[in-house]
Design an enzyme around this catalytic site. Structure first.
Site, short mmCIF file in Angstrom:
data_model
loop_
_atom_site.label_atom_id
_atom_site.label_comp_id
_atom_site.label_asym_id
_atom_site.label_seq_id
_atom_site.Cartn_x
_atom_site.Cartn_y
_atom_site.Cartn_z
N ILE A 143 30.67 -11.32 -23.75
CA ILE A 143 31.07 -9.93 -23.53
C ILE A 143 30.89 -9.13 -24.82
CG2 ILE A 143 33.00 -8.41 -22.99
CD1 ILE A 143 34.06 -10.57 -21.14
N ASP A 148 3.21 8.86 10.40
CA ASP A 148 2.54 8.13 11.46
C ASP A 148 3.51 7.83 12.60
OD1 ASP A 148 0.22 8.16 10.01
OD2 ASP A 148 0.34 6.09 9.34
N LYS A 187 -2.15 8.60 15.36
CA LYS A 187 -3.46 8.58 15.99
C LYS A 187 -3.37 7.89 17.35
CE LYS A 187 -5.86 8.31 11.55
NZ LYS A 187 -4.66 8.26 10.71
N THR A 213 2.83 -3.80 2.34
CA THR A 213 1.91 -3.86 3.45
C THR A 213 2.37 -4.87 4.49
OG1 THR A 213 -0.42 -4.00 4.07
CG2 THR A 213 0.38 -5.60 2.46
N MET A 263 -4.12 -4.91 13.59
CA MET A 263 -4.59 -4.20 14.79
C MET A 263 -5.50 -5.07 15.66
SD MET A 263 -5.29 -0.51 12.91
CE MET A 263 -5.92 -1.24 11.38
N GLY A 305 7.32 -6.61 13.12
CA GLY A 305 7.77 -7.38 11.97
C GLY A 305 8.74 -6.63 11.09
#
Length: 483
Positions: A23, A248, A270, A331, A383, A412
């Site tokens: 300490i 997204d 998209k 990612t 994908m 996930g």
């Protein structure tokens, strides 16, 4: 008890620390960082304090506490762990009107050491009056999240430019407006990007232009795969500064809930077969809001530079003179593998890993299947749910063993994560049999078999068929004998 907050200038001033343990060493480290001349008194010093004494960083006082150790001290810290010694130090310091801190004893202390957030030269100190240090540390952890590390260089630049700013803006109100523009403009963004000289040049330019308007800026931010706990600190800070968020479709609601409440949210997901038109619309929105002087966050699932068209968007912004920064995210391949218990590399089973995308048949045709089918490596396929049959066909034709393990991770890292364990030979039937949905990531290779034995998050993996017949289980690592 209400304390009077202050910041002490201890540069080249003598401070006494009584105690020679861990300490005491932590207290000495903070004092040395503040430029104090630290003297440490104790019968024995621990390894760290002994090394500092050897290097001349601290001045040791050997033996038991003596009142004359207080001579010439500006502050005293008692960290002995001995109540009697601590009481004597506190009483002697009080008699000499020297401020003293007794560790873990608020009643004996005349000053308290706060929990500190350091963005030098800016410091934020948090105190609970010495009664609840754990609470002060808890508050510090939460405030730490919102204070960007560019705050220190920003304060240094303001100090350097203070006279010029006061001369240019003599009225306090106009001076405040100028500071506000700096905080929300390109100077701050340049500092965040580590461009100190450019930031100083921009500040000087702003001083010459009294009509300088707030300029827009775009932050390309990786939202990760869905678990808000995987969002980086930088991403959280940027989300809390945003005026507009273009996100997204697959960015989780939990991540969006962490953003600034009054920010405008625009979904720009998209749709299959209409990627090009949607990307042009995204570019137009980025340009529109940035040119209007707004802070724009382009929020992408996973990492913006891994199959996220982040490079295209930066090229567009650069071509149109819009400032930008990139905040990487976790990612999907890394996060989904971790949350399903699959090590992407393993010295017994996989020496490399490849990231590929299978969003369309043209993308599949462009891949080197002979290289991808090599054993002892891992494929992470983004994908690919719509093309599992084509993946099976190409991998088997290129020589991959039919019983090579695969794991499909749907949603996930989220509360509804689902893992399907199977083998390459069974890929074609997985999507229909198990009603797989996007987002799903496919892991292929010997390590995918670990999904059955190392699972730790969410529900247990679903075994597509009898694992003994379809899925190779990685063998246990044998202990290596050392000669």
């Amino acid at each position: 008890m209400k304390l009077y907050p202050l910041f002490a200038n201890l540069t080249d001033r003598s401070v006494l620390v009584v105690g020679g343990g861990d300490i005491a060493a932590r207290k000495c480290e903070a004092l040395l960082g503040a430029g104090a001349r630290v003297r440490v008194g104790a019968p024995a010093l621990n390894q760290q304090l002994s090394e500092w004494a050897r290097l001349g960083r601290i001045a040791p006082l050997q033996g038991r506490y003596q009142p004359d150790w207080l001579d010439e001290s500006w502050l005293v810290i008692a960290a002995t762990g001995d109540i009697d010694v601590n009481q004597r130090v506190a009483a002697d310091a009080g008699a000499r009107r020297i401020l003293v801190n007794v560790v873990d004893d608020a009643a004996l202390s005349t000053f308290h050491v706060p929990a500190v957030i350091d963005r030098a030269p800016v410091q934020v100190a948090i105190s609970s009056g010495g009664n609840a240090p754990m609470l002060a540390r808890w508050i510090r952890e939460r405030v730490e999240v919102v204070l960007d590390h560019a705050l220190g260089p920003f304060a240094t630049l303001l100090e350097k430019s203070r006279r010029a700013i006061r001369f240019r803006y003599r009225d306090l109100g106009s001076r405040r407006d100028f500071y506000d523009r700096l905080l929300h403009g390109s100077v701050w963004q340049l500092l965040r990007a580590g461009k100190l000289a450019a930031a100083e040049t921009e500040l000087r330019r702003s001083l010459r232009d009294p009509q300088d308007k707030r300029t827009g800026h775009v932050a390309l931010v990786g939202a990760g795969p869905g678990d808000p706990g995987l969002l980086t600190l930088r991403a959280l800070r940027v989300l809390n500064e945003a005026d507009v968020i273009l996100h997204d479709r697959l960015v989780s609601a939990e991540v969006l809930d962490l953003a600034r409440r009054d920010a405008q949210r625009i979904e720009v997901g998209k749709e299959a077969g209409n990627h090009h038109a949607t990307q042009e619309q995204i570019h137009a929105l980025l340009l529109q809001h940035a040119r209007a002087g707004r802070r724009v966050v382009r929020l992408k699932g996973g990492d913006p530079f891994v199959f996220g068209r982040g490079g295209e968007e930066l090229e567009f912004l650069r071509d149109h003179g819009i400032g930008y920064e990139v905040v990487p995210g976790v990612t999907a391949a890394l996060a989904c593998a971790a949350y399903s218990g699959v090590p992407l590399t393993h010295r017994e089973h996989a020496h490399s890993v490849q990231f590929v995308t299978a969003h369309c048949r043209e993308a599949l045709d462009a891949l080197d299947w002979k290289a991808l089918a090599a054993p002892r490596q891992t494929l992470a396929v983004y994908m690919g749910v719509a093309h599992l049959g084509a993946l099976r066909q190409r991998l088997l034709a290129a020589g991959r063993a039919p019983d090579t393990p695969v794991a499909v991770i749907e949603n996930g890292t989220r509360s509804d994560q689902r893992v399907i364990a199977s083998a390459i030979d069974q890929l074609e039937d997985l999507a229909e049999t198990h009603a797989l949905r996007s987002p799903s990531l496919l892991l292929i290779g010997e390590v995918a078999g670990f999904a059955q034995k190392l699972a730790w998050f969410g529900n247990a993996p679903v075994i597509a068929q009898d694992p003994a017949a379809t899925v190779q289980q990685p063998t246990a690592i044998r202990p290596r004998r050392i000669a």
